[in-house]
Design a protein around this motif. Structure first.
Motif, PDB file in Angstrom:
ATOM      1  N   LEU A  47      31.101  -8.744  44.749  1.00 15.29           N
ATOM      2  CA  LEU A  47      31.437  -9.235  43.470  1.00 15.29           C
ATOM      3  C   LEU A  47      32.690  -9.885  43.540  1.00 15.29           C
ATOM      4  O   LEU A  47      32.700 -10.839  42.687  1.00 15.29           O
ATOM      5  CB  LEU A  47      31.533  -8.103  42.153  1.00 15.29           C
ATOM      6  N   THR A  63      33.728 -12.392  45.424  1.00 17.95           N
ATOM      7  CA  THR A  63      33.505 -13.589  45.816  1.00 17.95           C
ATOM      8  C   THR A  63      33.062 -14.556  44.447  1.00 17.95           C
ATOM      9  O   THR A  63      32.897 -15.657  44.495  1.00 17.95           O
ATOM     10  CB  THR A  63      32.249 -13.785  46.694  1.00 17.95           C
ATOM     11  N   GLU A  64      32.657 -13.942  43.411  1.00 25.52           N
ATOM     12  CA  GLU A  64      32.374 -14.630  42.232  1.00 25.52           C
ATOM     13  C   GLU A  64      33.760 -15.442  41.590  1.00 25.52           C
ATOM     14  O   GLU A  64      33.801 -16.483  41.018  1.00 25.52           O
ATOM     15  CB  GLU A  64      31.999 -13.897  40.869  1.00 25.52           C
ATOM     16  N   PRO A  77      35.441 -17.933  45.218  1.00 26.04           N
ATOM     17  CA  PRO A  77      34.460 -18.404  46.164  1.00 26.04           C
ATOM     18  C   PRO A  77      34.871 -18.457  47.633  1.00 26.04           C
ATOM     19  O   PRO A  77      33.919 -18.377  48.421  1.00 26.04           O
ATOM     20  CB  PRO A  77      33.975 -19.617  45.630  1.00 26.04           C
TER      21      PRO A  77
END
Length: 267
Positions: free
Chosen positions: A13, A15-16, A19
């Motif tokens: 999560l 990476t949300e 990015p």
């Protein structure tokens, strides 16, 4: 202070919010309901290298490299689990000033803290978290170290980190209401501020603004839990971060129990 944290979700999560995050190939994607700092555990850490955010693991408790004896360095680390925000920029004699540019983030889903109730034998444990945030980030500082493997001659690089704390807001002041470091809290920040914190181009003024940031109490949520460090299993067999109702617990801001019945030990 902050010595107990929770990460009870999928690490991917992160990476949300980031990015471009590069994830260490050797990283174990574990859910960690309770991580205790005094054990000097390895835990998820995000830092910037070559202008790219990277997710890896480092050990909690900064390694004071100014001490030559490895055993003494390890014993000192339990006193370096937290860094007071007030010392990072303004106390030029502190180790935190020396590593002030080594900024990192510690992804968590919550932090544990104790509250003292007048006349009760045991403190009440709480899990505190950011509302509507499946994962959030606490700013920290990290220290890299290079050690030689005496068997292979290979140089091994590893890292240690500290969690930044600040004076408590109203909510955390009512929960963390006792002890030598009462009325302090981790430096809770927003996702936008988290991205700024690990930006290498962040100015000293920007660092100071983040260190002075106080998350409003209404943006935090909390629940009482059964225990934080106690080894006894919960009677309901639920995980440590599950809510537990404490009878006669007064609302925050009132530390007198709702009746005069003595608290029974749960441990």
């Amino acid at each position: 202070m902050c010595y107990d944290i929770c990460f009870h979700t999928n690490i991917l999560l992160t990476t949300e919010a980031f990015p471009a995050l590069i994830i260490d190939a050797t990283l174990d994607h574990d859910s960690l309901v309770h991580v205790e700092g005094h054990r000097l555990p390895s835990f998820y850490t995000i830092y910037t290298n070559d202008n790219t955010p990277r997710l890896t693991t480092m050990e909690w408790g900064v390694d004071p490299l100014y001490i030559s004896d490895p055993k003494e360095r390890t014993s000192r680390r339990t006193g370096m689990l937290n860094a007071r925000s007030e010392r990072i920029l303004d106390d030029h004699k502190s180790y935190w000033y020396r590593i002030k540019d080594n900024r990192c983030l510690i992804p968590v889903t919550g932090i544990y803290e104790h509250r003292q109730i007048n006349g009760w034998k045991n403190k009440v444990p709480y899990l505190v978290y950011v509302q509507d945030a499946p994962v959030f980030y606490i700013p920290g500082l990290y220290q890299l170290r290079d050690e030689v493997d005496t068997t292979t001659g290979e140089i091994i690089r590893s890292g240690t980190y500290t969690v930044i704390t600040r004076p408590a807001n109203t909510l955390m002041g009512n929960i963390h209401n006792s002890g030598d470091n009462k009325h302090r809290m981790p430096l809770f920040i927003t996702p936008t501020i988290a991205q700024q914190w690990i930006d290498p181009s962040l100015s000293v003024t920007g660092v100071r603004e983040i260190l002075n940031y106080e998350m409003p109490s209404e943006q935090l949520a909390y629940k009482t839990v059964y225990t934080i460090r106690g080894g006894k299993a919960r009677p309901d067999n639920k995980e440590k971060n599950a809510a537990w109702e404490w009878p006669n617990l007064p609302p925050l801001g009132n530390d007198n129990p709702l009746n005069t019945v003595s608290q029974q030990s749960l441990f």
